[in-house]
Each structure stands twice: as structure tokens, then as C-alpha cells.
Write a protein that holds these residues in place. Structure first.
Motif, PDB file in Angstrom:
ATOM      1  N   GLU A   1     -10.609 -16.826   3.597  1.00  0.00           N
ATOM      2  CA  GLU A   1      -9.726 -16.167   2.833  1.00  0.00           C
ATOM      3  C   GLU A   1      -8.988 -16.734   1.847  1.00  0.00           C
ATOM      4  N   ASN A   2      -8.466 -16.234   1.015  1.00  0.00           N
ATOM      5  CA  ASN A   2      -7.445 -16.496   0.036  1.00  0.00           C
ATOM      6  C   ASN A   2      -8.072 -17.769  -0.934  1.00  0.00           C
ATOM      7  N   ILE A   3      -9.079 -17.369  -1.582  1.00  0.00           N
ATOM      8  CA  ILE A   3      -9.872 -18.257  -2.601  1.00  0.00           C
ATOM      9  C   ILE A   3      -9.523 -17.853  -3.945  1.00  0.00           C
ATOM     10  N   SER A   4      -9.175 -18.872  -4.718  1.00  0.00           N
ATOM     11  CA  SER A   4      -8.724 -18.440  -5.956  1.00  0.00           C
ATOM     12  C   SER A   4      -9.377 -19.313  -6.940  1.00  0.00           C
ATOM     13  N   TYR A   5      -9.894 -18.774  -8.271  1.00  0.00           N
ATOM     14  CA  TYR A   5     -10.747 -19.524  -9.426  1.00  0.00           C
ATOM     15  C   TYR A   5      -9.791 -18.874 -10.636  1.00  0.00           C
TER      16      TYR A   5
ATOM     17  N   ALA B   1     -16.692  -9.229   9.289  1.00  0.00           N
ATOM     18  CA  ALA B   1     -15.861 -10.385   8.913  1.00  0.00           C
ATOM     19  C   ALA B   1     -16.026 -10.581   7.359  1.00  0.00           C
ATOM     20  N   PRO B   2     -15.743  -9.625   6.541  1.00  0.00           N
ATOM     21  CA  PRO B   2     -15.778  -9.990   4.832  1.00  0.00           C
ATOM     22  C   PRO B   2     -14.817 -11.251   4.554  1.00  0.00           C
ATOM     23  N   PHE B   3     -15.138 -12.092   3.756  1.00  0.00           N
ATOM     24  CA  PHE B   3     -14.398 -12.789   3.072  1.00  0.00           C
ATOM     25  C   PHE B   3     -13.517 -12.156   2.239  1.00  0.00           C
ATOM     26  N   LYS B   4     -12.210 -12.623   2.262  1.00  0.00           N
ATOM     27  CA  LYS B   4     -11.190 -11.671   1.658  1.00  0.00           C
ATOM     28  C   LYS B   4     -10.299 -12.716   0.731  1.00  0.00           C
ATOM     29  N   GLY B   5      -9.450 -11.830   0.186  1.00  0.00           N
ATOM     30  CA  GLY B   5      -8.425 -12.662  -0.806  1.00  0.00           C
ATOM     31  C   GLY B   5      -9.032 -13.567  -1.910  1.00  0.00           C
ATOM     32  N   ILE B   6     -10.101 -12.992  -2.432  1.00  0.00           N
ATOM     33  CA  ILE B   6     -10.743 -13.759  -3.553  1.00  0.00           C
ATOM     34  C   ILE B   6      -9.879 -13.266  -4.709  1.00  0.00           C
ATOM     35  N   CYS B   7      -9.660 -14.193  -5.614  1.00  0.00           N
ATOM     36  CA  CYS B   7      -8.830 -13.927  -6.772  1.00  0.00           C
ATOM     37  C   CYS B   7      -9.637 -14.631  -7.982  1.00  0.00           C
ATOM     38  N   MET B   8      -9.938 -13.971  -8.967  1.00  0.00           N
ATOM     39  CA  MET B   8     -10.591 -14.677 -10.099  1.00  0.00           C
ATOM     40  C   MET B   8      -9.898 -14.179 -11.314  1.00  0.00           C
ATOM     41  N   ALA B   9      -9.421 -15.117 -12.452  1.00  0.00           N
ATOM     42  CA  ALA B   9      -8.810 -14.750 -13.744  1.00  0.00           C
ATOM     43  C   ALA B   9      -9.175 -15.587 -14.674  1.00  0.00           C
ATOM     44  N   ASN B  10      -9.650 -15.168 -15.871  1.00  0.00           N
ATOM     45  CA  ASN B  10      -9.923 -15.753 -17.003  1.00  0.00           C
ATOM     46  C   ASN B  10     -11.206 -16.610 -16.925  1.00  0.00           C
ATOM     47  N   VAL B  11     -12.171 -16.044 -16.328  1.00  0.00           N
ATOM     48  CA  VAL B  11     -13.631 -16.427 -16.080  1.00  0.00           C
ATOM     49  C   VAL B  11     -14.542 -16.180 -16.944  1.00  0.00           C
ATOM     50  N   THR B  12     -15.367 -16.911 -17.666  1.00  0.00           N
ATOM     51  CA  THR B  12     -16.631 -16.574 -18.361  1.00  0.00           C
ATOM     52  C   THR B  12     -17.849 -17.245 -17.963  1.00  0.00           C
ATOM     53  N   ALA B  13     -18.746 -16.787 -17.618  1.00  0.00           N
ATOM     54  CA  ALA B  13     -20.142 -17.067 -17.390  1.00  0.00           C
ATOM     55  C   ALA B  13     -21.029 -16.735 -18.545  1.00  0.00           C
TER      56      ALA B  13
ATOM     57  N   VAL C   1     -17.697  -9.105   0.739  1.00  0.00           N
ATOM     58  CA  VAL C   1     -16.459  -9.890   0.161  1.00  0.00           C
ATOM     59  C   VAL C   1     -15.301  -8.808  -0.408  1.00  0.00           C
ATOM     60  N   GLU C   2     -14.179  -9.254  -0.642  1.00  0.00           N
ATOM     61  CA  GLU C   2     -13.124  -8.489  -1.196  1.00  0.00           C
ATOM     62  C   GLU C   2     -12.188  -9.222  -1.868  1.00  0.00           C
ATOM     63  N   GLY C   3     -11.792  -8.765  -3.078  1.00  0.00           N
ATOM     64  CA  GLY C   3     -10.817  -9.283  -3.930  1.00  0.00           C
ATOM     65  C   GLY C   3     -10.505  -8.747  -5.270  1.00  0.00           C
ATOM     66  N   VAL C   4      -9.780  -9.438  -6.070  1.00  0.00           N
ATOM     67  CA  VAL C   4      -9.220  -8.938  -7.483  1.00  0.00           C
ATOM     68  C   VAL C   4      -9.801  -9.974  -8.618  1.00  0.00           C
ATOM     69  N   SER C   5      -9.752  -9.345  -9.892  1.00  0.00           N
ATOM     70  CA  SER C   5     -10.138 -10.044 -10.891  1.00  0.00           C
ATOM     71  C   SER C   5      -9.463  -9.523 -12.254  1.00  0.00           C
ATOM     72  N   ALA C   6      -9.394 -10.539 -13.256  1.00  0.00           N
ATOM     73  CA  ALA C   6      -8.972 -10.282 -14.361  1.00  0.00           C
ATOM     74  C   ALA C   6      -9.496 -11.077 -15.395  1.00  0.00           C
ATOM     75  N   GLY C   7     -10.081 -10.505 -16.490  1.00  0.00           N
ATOM     76  CA  GLY C   7     -10.623 -11.181 -17.542  1.00  0.00           C
ATOM     77  C   GLY C   7     -11.713 -12.189 -17.286  1.00  0.00           C
ATOM     78  N   VAL C   8     -12.545 -11.282 -16.397  1.00  0.00           N
ATOM     79  CA  VAL C   8     -14.172 -12.083 -16.001  1.00  0.00           C
ATOM     80  C   VAL C   8     -15.094 -11.250 -16.767  1.00  0.00           C
ATOM     81  N   THR C   9     -15.936 -12.203 -17.242  1.00  0.00           N
ATOM     82  CA  THR C   9     -17.004 -12.070 -17.902  1.00  0.00           C
ATOM     83  C   THR C   9     -18.372 -12.587 -17.477  1.00  0.00           C
ATOM     84  N   PRO C  10     -19.524 -11.999 -17.017  1.00  0.00           N
ATOM     85  CA  PRO C  10     -19.735 -10.759 -17.219  1.00  0.00           C
ATOM     86  C   PRO C  10     -18.697 -10.024 -15.945  1.00  0.00           C
ATOM     87  N   ALA C  11     -18.408  -8.583 -16.005  1.00  0.00           N
ATOM     88  CA  ALA C  11     -17.944  -8.346 -15.065  1.00  0.00           C
ATOM     89  C   ALA C  11     -18.384  -8.267 -13.746  1.00  0.00           C
ATOM     90  N   PRO C  12     -17.480  -8.541 -12.947  1.00  0.00           N
ATOM     91  CA  PRO C  12     -17.805  -9.045 -11.338  1.00  0.00           C
ATOM     92  C   PRO C  12     -18.242  -7.541 -10.681  1.00  0.00           C
TER      93      PRO C  12
END
Length: 411
Positions: free
Chosen positions: A290-294, A315-327, A342-353
Motif C-alpha cells: 500500500e501507498n506506492i507513489s510515482y 488482498a489488492p495492492f492499494k493506494g497507488i498514485c501516479m502523476a505526470n507519467v509518460t511511457a 490493484v487500486e489507485g489514482v492517476s493524473a497526467g498519465v500516458t498512455p491512459a492507465p
């Protein structure tokens, strides 16, 4: 201080002592003997219950120490060469009875400073502090063929307050791997790896990760901070490896400002890493992730998929955060994200997660602002001016007023 002058110095494994500096001249090369019989066999680590390669004991590391205080390995970028080709060949052909030794292993040690040295061709892992604290690895170059087995770069294992910075690693396995014991043995010891910072790391590892967490993480891993990371031709960036039976947790992991080129995939998490020491592991010991940030990640030349993120059913992996990520993919693919549990949030991620990571947030992910105690560690330096004939071996037996000790090798 033991000063290693220019030259090639063949040795069997040896131990360091407390309040001690191993200093290598720029043209000094410490060579590990290729005679396997000269490497003592020692007990397995309590948190592993067995050797990683084989059940039972393991070969000693080339440079070792246990229950020490204030140990420095440094110099003018001299070299420690494990001459690992013999070990790799015997390992691949099944001719070893015990687990390979490492290049440097320090156990139960408080105060480790490794800087300005080059480590090449380790039999297996290069730097392995275990059950230790207050560790700095700075300005170290680690080199091994990219197809050499298990030549991880820097592996803090059940360690606290660790600083890894300004290192260059080319290896056949993870450049940095953070660990804390294996299944029921790691759970019993219960010693986490925590408060670890990795900064300004450059990694080349076509078959493994820039930074791996696990798979042996049964004592827990928490508070890992990675920033200003560069990877070239590497399998993945930050990889989390765990499985049912590991127990414990991987939490509060933060990564930012990563520049990646030629990656197989960018993000990789798995809750089904099947390796176990034996059949005695607890099948109800489910790890928590839990609580993994990129944040601020740019990856080019991604040729397989943007991410493979697979947690544990129920027992999903929770609290994943992604911001300003380009692949940037080398080819357009129908599915560039492979996700499950898995569960989490994202903003500005390409391609869309993938959908489970499309929760919205303010546009940035957390990164700690406090300063770790390990960032306050500095090494007190002292110097001598002495003249020693080239054929003389000298030890200053007295304890000088500034508490430095000098011994000089000779030909």
C-alpha cells in the motif's frame, strides 16, 4: 587504516574490524581467489533459513564483517574483483553444493560507509548489508556482464537508515534490491528494511529492475524514497515482488524524477512470485502492499508494455498514485497496461492507465519532506605524512591522538 597500494592482490575471503578503513589506491586491484576450497562455508542467514541457491550453508563473502561499528571501504576508485566467471559457470552447471558468496557483506553493523571504489565480477550480490543500520553507499561503480546470474548491485537486507547515491550499476540482476527475509524465517526474525533513500542512481540491467522490493520481504519494507533515477536498457523501473507466504508489508514507497530509456516495461508489481525456501511457509501469511507513489517519470523506447501490476486476489495492492507519467511505446499495442487486484489514482498519465488506477486526484503524488537521519552522516577524515620504503611492511601500533590507524601492504 589498511592502505592497499597499486598492484594486484590475490586473496581468500577476509574479515574487517571495527573503527577501520580499507583504502584502495587508484591502481589497486583486490582479486578474489578462484579456488573455491579457499572460501569458507558459513551458516545461512536466520531470516532466510537456508542459502538462496541451495539448502544448507553458504560460502563466505570476499569482504566480510559482523557486529562491527564504523567501517569504511573507500579509496581513489581502486577495484575489488570477485573473478566471478568461475562461480557463474559452476552455478549454471549445478556443480556448487552451497550458495555463492557475495563481494561485500556486513552483518549486525552500525555505521557503514562505502565510497569511491569499483566492484567487478562478483560471484553473486555485490554489496549486502544485513541486520545493520546507518549505511552510506556513495560514488560506487558496479560492473558485471548483463547475463551473469544474480549479480545484484546493492542489497540492503533488514537494514535501517540507508543512503545510496551517485552510483553506476551494470548487472545481471537488480541494480538495487531491498529485502528483509524469506517467508516463515523472515517473519520470525521480524526485522524490516526502512528509511532508505536512493538518489542519482544510473542502472543498466536488461533482465531485471532498477529498484526491486522483495521478493524476500517477510520482515517488512517501508519508507523507501527514490529520486533522480536514470535507467538504460533495463527490464523495469521500480518492481515489487511478493507472494502469499511472505506476510509483512511493502508500504510508503515514493519514486520521482525518473528518466528511462529502452525499457521492457515501466512499472511491475506481482503478488505471485512463487519462490519459497521450503514447504513450511504459512499459506495464510498474506502481504500488504500500500501507498506506492510515482511522479515525474519519462520512459522512452518501451517495447513490451507500460505496466504489469498484479496484486493478490482478496488482498489488492492499494493506494497507488501516479502523476505526470509518460511511457512512449515503440509499437502501438491494444493493451499497454496489464492490471489485476490493484487500486489507485492517476493524473497526467500516458498512455491512459487501466481502469482500477483511474481514480482522480489533485495532480501530484506525495513525497516525504522530512530529512532522514542517515542524511546527517558524515565521515571524519584524517591524514598522515610518512615515508615508507617500497619493500617494507609497516603498522603504526600506537593509537594516535586523532584515533586513526594505518597499516601498509608491500610487495
Amino acid at each position: 587504516m589498511l592502505y592497499v597500494p597499486a598492484g594486484r592482490w590475490l586473496t581468500a575471503p577476509f574479515n574487517l574490524t571495527s573503527h577501520f578503513t580499507l583504502f584502495l589506491h587508484a591502481d589497486a586491484v583486490i582479486l578474489g581467489t578462484q579456488d573455491v576450497t579457499q572460501w569458507p562455508v558459513i551458516d545461512p542467514l536466520p531470516s532466510y533459513g537456508r542459502g538462496r541457491d541451495h539448502a544448507g550453508g553458504r560460502y563466505a563473502s570476499l569482504v566480510s564483517g559482523s557486529n562491527l561499528t564504523d567501517v569504511v571501504i573507500t579509496g581513489n576508485n581502486g577495484t575489488i574483483d570477485g573473478q566471478g566467471a568461475t562461480w557463474w559457470s559452476k552455478y549454471k552447471s549445478g556443480k556448487l553444493k552451497y550458495t555463492r558468496g557475495y563481494l561485500i557483506e556486513l552483518m549486525h553493523t552500525d555505521g557503514v560507509f562505502i565510497s569511491n571504489v569499483t566492484l567487478v565480477n562478483s560471484p553473486a550480490w555485490n554489496i549486502h548489508p544485513v541486520y545493520s543500520r546507518n549505511i552510506v553507499v556513495s560514488g560506487v561503480t558496479i560492473l558485471a556482464p548483463t547475463k551473469s546470474p544474480n549479480t545484484d548491485g546493492i542489497n540492503p537486507d533488514s537494514c535501517s537508515q540507508v543512503r545510496i547515491e551517485d552510483c553506476y550499476v551494470v548487472s545481471g540482476d537488480d541494480c538495487v534490491a531491498i529485502k528483509s527475509g524469506w517467508d516463515e524465517y523472515g517473519i520470525a526474525v521480524g526485522m524490516p528494511s526502512e528509511h532508505i533513500v536512493v538518489r542519482r542512481l544510473t542502472c543498466v540491467s536488461p533482465t531485471s529492475a532498477v529498484i526491486a522490493l522483495g521478493s524476500e520481504m517477510s520482515g517488512g519494507i517501508r519508507d523507501v524514497r527514490a529520486e533522480d533515477i536514470t535507467a538504460i536498457g533495463t527490464e523495469s523501473a521500480v518492481r515489487i515482488k511478493t507472494a502469499v507466504g511472505r506476510g509483512a508489508y511493502v508500504r510508503d514507497v515514493y519514486a520521482r524524477r525518473m528518466r528511462l530509456d529502452g525499457m521492457k516495461r515501466v512499472f511491475w508489481m506481482t503478488g505471485d512470485y512463487k519462490s519459497h525456501p521450503d514447504d513450511g511457509y504459512d499459506k495464510t501469511a498474506v502481504p500488504v502492499v500500500e501507498n506506492i507513489s510515482y511522479q515525474d517519470v519519462v520512459a522512452t523506447g518501451v517495447w513490451k508494455e507500460a505496466a504489469r501490476m498484479q496484486g493478490i486476489q482478496g488482498a489488492p495492492f492499494k493506494g497507488i498514485c501516479m502523476a505526470n507519467v509518460t511511457a512512449e511505446m515503440t509499437k502501438e499495442r491494444k493493451v499497454s497496461w496489464n492490471c489485476a487486484d490493484v487500486e489507485g489514482v492517476s493524473a497526467g498519465v500516458t498512455p491512459a492507465p487501466c481502469a482500477p488506477l483511474q481514480g482522480t486526484h489533485a495532480g501530484s503524488c506525495p513525497f516525504p519532506t522530512d530529512t532522514l537521519a542517515v542524511d546527517q552522516i558524515a565521515v571524519q577524515q584524517c591524514s598522515y605524512s610518512i615515508t615508507i620504503p617500497a619493500t617494507t611492511s609497516v603498522a603504526l601500533q600506537g593509537r594516535p591522538s586523532n584515533s586513526c590507524f594505518l597499516a601498509v601492504l608491500s610487495n
